[in-house]
Structure formats: C-alpha cells, structure tokens
Scaffold this motif. Structure first.
Motif, PDB file in Angstrom:
ATOM      1  N   GLY A  81       0.840  -1.185   0.000  1.00 35.02           N
ATOM      2  CA  GLY A  81       0.000   0.000   0.000  1.00 35.02           C
ATOM      3  C   GLY A  81       0.875   1.234   0.000  1.00 35.02           C
ATOM      4  O   GLY A  81       1.926   1.260   0.640  1.00 35.02           O
ATOM      5  N   THR A  82       0.463   2.276  -0.748  1.00 38.88           N
ATOM      6  CA  THR A  82       1.272   3.493  -0.849  1.00 38.88           C
ATOM      7  C   THR A  82       0.418   4.744  -0.688  1.00 38.88           C
ATOM      8  O   THR A  82       0.827   5.826  -1.074  1.00 38.88           O
ATOM      9  CB  THR A  82       1.993   3.546  -2.217  1.00 38.88           C
ATOM     10  N   GLY A  83      -0.785   4.588  -0.117  1.00 38.34           N
ATOM     11  CA  GLY A  83      -1.698   5.708   0.016  1.00 38.34           C
ATOM     12  C   GLY A  83      -1.620   6.389   1.359  1.00 38.34           C
ATOM     13  O   GLY A  83      -1.049   5.876   2.320  1.00 38.34           O
ATOM     14  N   HIS A 105      -3.266   2.614 -11.354  1.00 37.52           N
ATOM     15  CA  HIS A 105      -2.159   3.293 -10.679  1.00 37.52           C
ATOM     16  C   HIS A 105      -2.660   4.309  -9.652  1.00 37.52           C
ATOM     17  O   HIS A 105      -1.923   4.752  -8.792  1.00 37.52           O
ATOM     18  CB  HIS A 105      -1.266   4.012 -11.698  1.00 37.52           C
ATOM     19  N   ASP A 106      -3.916   4.716  -9.795  1.00 36.96           N
ATOM     20  CA  ASP A 106      -4.497   5.702  -8.888  1.00 36.96           C
ATOM     21  C   ASP A 106      -5.312   5.062  -7.767  1.00 36.96           C
ATOM     22  O   ASP A 106      -6.060   5.749  -7.073  1.00 36.96           O
ATOM     23  CB  ASP A 106      -5.367   6.691  -9.674  1.00 36.96           C
ATOM     24  N   ARG A 124      -4.824   3.395  -4.245  1.00 40.19           N
ATOM     25  CA  ARG A 124      -3.735   3.335  -3.262  1.00 40.19           C
ATOM     26  C   ARG A 124      -4.268   2.908  -1.900  1.00 40.19           C
ATOM     27  O   ARG A 124      -4.995   3.651  -1.244  1.00 40.19           O
ATOM     28  CB  ARG A 124      -3.062   4.704  -3.140  1.00 40.19           C
ATOM     29  N   CYS A 144      -0.528   2.571   3.693  1.00 41.60           N
ATOM     30  CA  CYS A 144       0.888   2.182   3.613  1.00 41.60           C
ATOM     31  C   CYS A 144       1.204   0.893   4.374  1.00 41.60           C
ATOM     32  O   CYS A 144       0.868   0.750   5.548  1.00 41.60           O
ATOM     33  CB  CYS A 144       1.771   3.293   4.172  1.00 41.60           C
ATOM     34  N   THR A 183       5.931   7.201  -1.411  1.00 41.74           N
ATOM     35  CA  THR A 183       4.826   6.502  -0.769  1.00 41.74           C
ATOM     36  C   THR A 183       3.999   7.488   0.036  1.00 41.74           C
ATOM     37  O   THR A 183       4.326   8.667   0.127  1.00 41.74           O
ATOM     38  CB  THR A 183       5.339   5.347   0.127  1.00 41.74           C
ATOM     39  N   HIS A 243      -1.329   9.546 -10.905  1.00 44.75           N
ATOM     40  CA  HIS A 243       0.003   8.949 -11.034  1.00 44.75           C
ATOM     41  C   HIS A 243       0.823   9.620 -12.138  1.00 44.75           C
ATOM     42  O   HIS A 243       1.989   9.948 -11.958  1.00 44.75           O
ATOM     43  CB  HIS A 243      -0.123   7.465 -11.312  1.00 44.75           C
ATOM     44  N   CYS A 282       1.600  -0.760  -7.383  1.00 39.67           N
ATOM     45  CA  CYS A 282       1.316   0.657  -7.599  1.00 39.67           C
ATOM     46  C   CYS A 282       2.592   1.462  -7.648  1.00 39.67           C
ATOM     47  O   CYS A 282       2.747   2.468  -7.001  1.00 39.67           O
ATOM     48  CB  CYS A 282       0.380   1.170  -6.524  1.00 39.67           C
ATOM     49  N   TYR A 301       5.237   6.474  -6.383  1.00 37.96           N
ATOM     50  CA  TYR A 301       4.227   5.576  -5.832  1.00 37.96           C
ATOM     51  C   TYR A 301       4.818   4.828  -4.681  1.00 37.96           C
ATOM     52  O   TYR A 301       4.874   3.662  -4.615  1.00 37.96           O
ATOM     53  CB  TYR A 301       3.671   4.607  -6.861  1.00 37.96           C
TER      54      TYR A 301
END
Length: 339
Positions: A5-7, A28-29, A31, A34, A256, A264, A314, A339
């Motif tokens: 996770g990278t949101g 890609h958008d 997320r 994390c 991240t 993205h 991502c 990302y």
C-alpha cells in the motif's frame, strides 16, 4: 520488498470524494494504506499493519510472518493489528476446554509473533488494544504478540534475524516521534546492500541520514514519504522527499503515502520536471538508477543477488524489458519513480 500500500491515511479513492483522482479508472491511482512486506530467503517481515491489511494479505497470498515492524501508532499504520491472529493466536479458556477445537485451532507456541517498535509505541498499543494482552474466558482467539522495543538498536547494534540486519531510523512526523527502518544483508560478493523505508515524516536529522547510510551500505532502494506537491505540517511534500533522496543517494527512489491531489501520471511529470534540480539524483538516473516510473499491476525487480525481491502493484518505472514470465516481469530500471 513488496509495497502492499502506498496511500495516505484516507486511502485512494477517498470515501465520498468525486475528484479526478478518486474517480480515475487507472489502477495506478488506487492506493491502499501504507504497508510493505520484506522477504529474505524463507523469512517474511511486515512493516505496519493498517486497516487495509486483511485485503493486502489476501491480495498477495500472505501465508506466514516471522516478524512485524511498526513505524508509529497512527491508525492507518496500526489498526489492522487484530488480523495478525491468523498468523499467531491465543485461545480463550472456553476454546482450551474443547479438544476438537484445540486440534483444529492449536494455540501458537512460545511468546507469539514478534512485533518490533519503539517503547513509546509499545505503550500506545497496550492502551488501544488491551484485550490482546489479557486472558479471556470465552470467545474466539486473539492475536498472540510479543512486543519488543528497539530503542537500543542502531547501526552499531542492529537487530539480526535470519541473515538480515534491521536498524530503526528516528524521524519526526510533525510533533510525533516515528521511526523508519533499514533492512540490509551481505551479498555473495561480501557487499552490504540495503533498503531504507522512511514513511510518515517531515524531518529527518543529519544524524538519521548518516545512520541510514551506515546501516544500509549500498542502498538499492529508498521508499520515502511524499504526500503531495504542497507543503504539509507533518509529511514531506514532493520537493522535500527529493531533497532527502538527494542526500541518501539510493539507486532507486520510490514515493509513498501519496494523497489524492494528483494522478500517477501527474506525479511522474512532476518528478521528470524537477529532477534536474537535484544533481546527485540526476546522475544516478543517468547511471541506470531511477526516480520516476511507469506502472503495471505488478512489478518485480530481481537484482544480481536474488536475496531481495521488490514488487509493487502501484509503482511505475521506465525500464528495459529483459524477460517476461507468466506471473512477473524481470526488468532493469533506467529512470526513477513515484508511488
């Protein structure tokens, strides 16, 4: 390392938001909150266990864990902790009286799954999840966790598990103390190689930057907090993240904890536009490193030693395709990513 996770704390898309990013059909958008999984030989180490952990574990077919590392106590990094009972659980007294249940759900032996963090965060975990640390007469199982402080660990005294050295990196997240982690190992050529994971921060001291370099040796990957383009009171913005990356000089840099303010493709354009402002990063990219990517649903990068594998659903990267297999893409990076 798998970036599961990278949101940011809301995740992307954000609930009830109709912005361009949240309505985007580009994968890609999407997320999740994390989290990352580090794998070395047969060992699996989880970094942070947020509210999306169950979904992430299912998505990446996670079957066992050897240890968990927690950066700090905020909900988006901690509040999936109950789902750790799948990997290590303690039975209630009622369960222990039923032989059939004991045979089907044997309690995890020993002290439980090791969970490493600061003494401060250990205290927060006890305050927020007291039920985990007491015996229960009835009900199902609870997580069986062995909380272990890392305050005494540093580059001179790293934690060592299964051929990997782990060092906590002190940082500030607004006025909240948090830690990042450096994972390193010695490859077959006797060279120390490492990954630095530095999420949720807006200040990294010179001492901590130096500690990253000492602990990581030849740093292959830097994963760093990069919330948005605008400044924020407790997170690095894009420019600050690039400035820290300029000091650390990892071969590959990854953003991240990204919010929903940019798609993205827009983040990638920002990096491409501003990279010349950072001469060391620019040179790294010219030499085959990366700081801006092109995303697939799953990426896999295998380096000269196959001890460290990095995947991401991502992340994006411009690359020279070397070999494609049914389930993964093996690649060389030529440029760097978001990302």
């Amino acid at each position: 390392m798998t970036l599961m996770g990278t949101g940011t704390s809301h995740g992307v898309p954000v609930i009830a938001c109709d912005c361009e990013v949240c309505k985007s059909t580009d994968q890609h958008d999407k997320r999740l909150r994390c989290s990352a999984l580090v794998e070395h030989e047969d060992k699996k180490f989880l970094i942070d266990v947020g509210p999306d952990f169950r979904e992430q574990a299912l998505k990446f077919n996670l079957r066992h864990l050897d240890a968990v590392f927690i950066t700090h106590s905020h909900a988006d990094h901690l509040h999936g902790i109950d789902d750790l009972r799948i990997f290590s659980h303690k039975n209630s007294a009622a369960m222990c009286r039923e032989q059939a249940i004991l045979q089907k759900y044997p309690e995890t032996s020993g002290e439980g799954l090791p969970l490493y963090t600061t003494e401060r965060t250990k205290g927060y975990i006890h305050e927020r999840f007291p039920y985990i640390f007491v015996d229960h007469d009835k009900g199902g199982g609870i997580p069986k966790l062995n909380l272990i402080g890392m305050d005494s660990n540093n580059s001179q005294n790293p934690l060592k598990i299964g051929g990997v050295e782990i060092v906590p990196i002190p940082m500030l997240h607004g006025n909240h103390h948090t830690i990042g982690f450096v994972f390193s190992y010695i490859d077959s050529s006797n060279i120390k190689k490492g990954i630095a994971y530095l999420t949720d921060c807006n200040f990294i001291s010179d001492q901590s930057i130096a500690e990253v370099k000492k602990a990581g040796g030849q740093i292959e990957h830097l994963v760093i907090d990069a919330l948005r383009e605008r400044e924020h009171s407790s997170h690095c913005n894009f420019s600050q993240a690039l400035a820290y990356a300029e000091q650390i000089c990892a071969r590959h840099t990854w953003f991240t904890h990204i919010t929903h303010e940019k798609k993205h493709s827009q983040i990638q354009n920002y990096i491409n536009e501003h990279l010349p402002e950072f001469p060391k990063l620019s040179q790294i990219v010219k030499n085959g490193g990366s700081v801006a990517h092109k995303t697939f649903s799953r990426l896999e990068a295998i380096f000269s030693s196959k001890h460290f594998i990095m995947r991401s659903p991502c992340i994006v990267s411009t690359f020279l395709l070397q070999k494609a297999t049914k389930n993964s893409i093996i690649l060389h990076y030529v440029q760097t990513t978001a990302y």
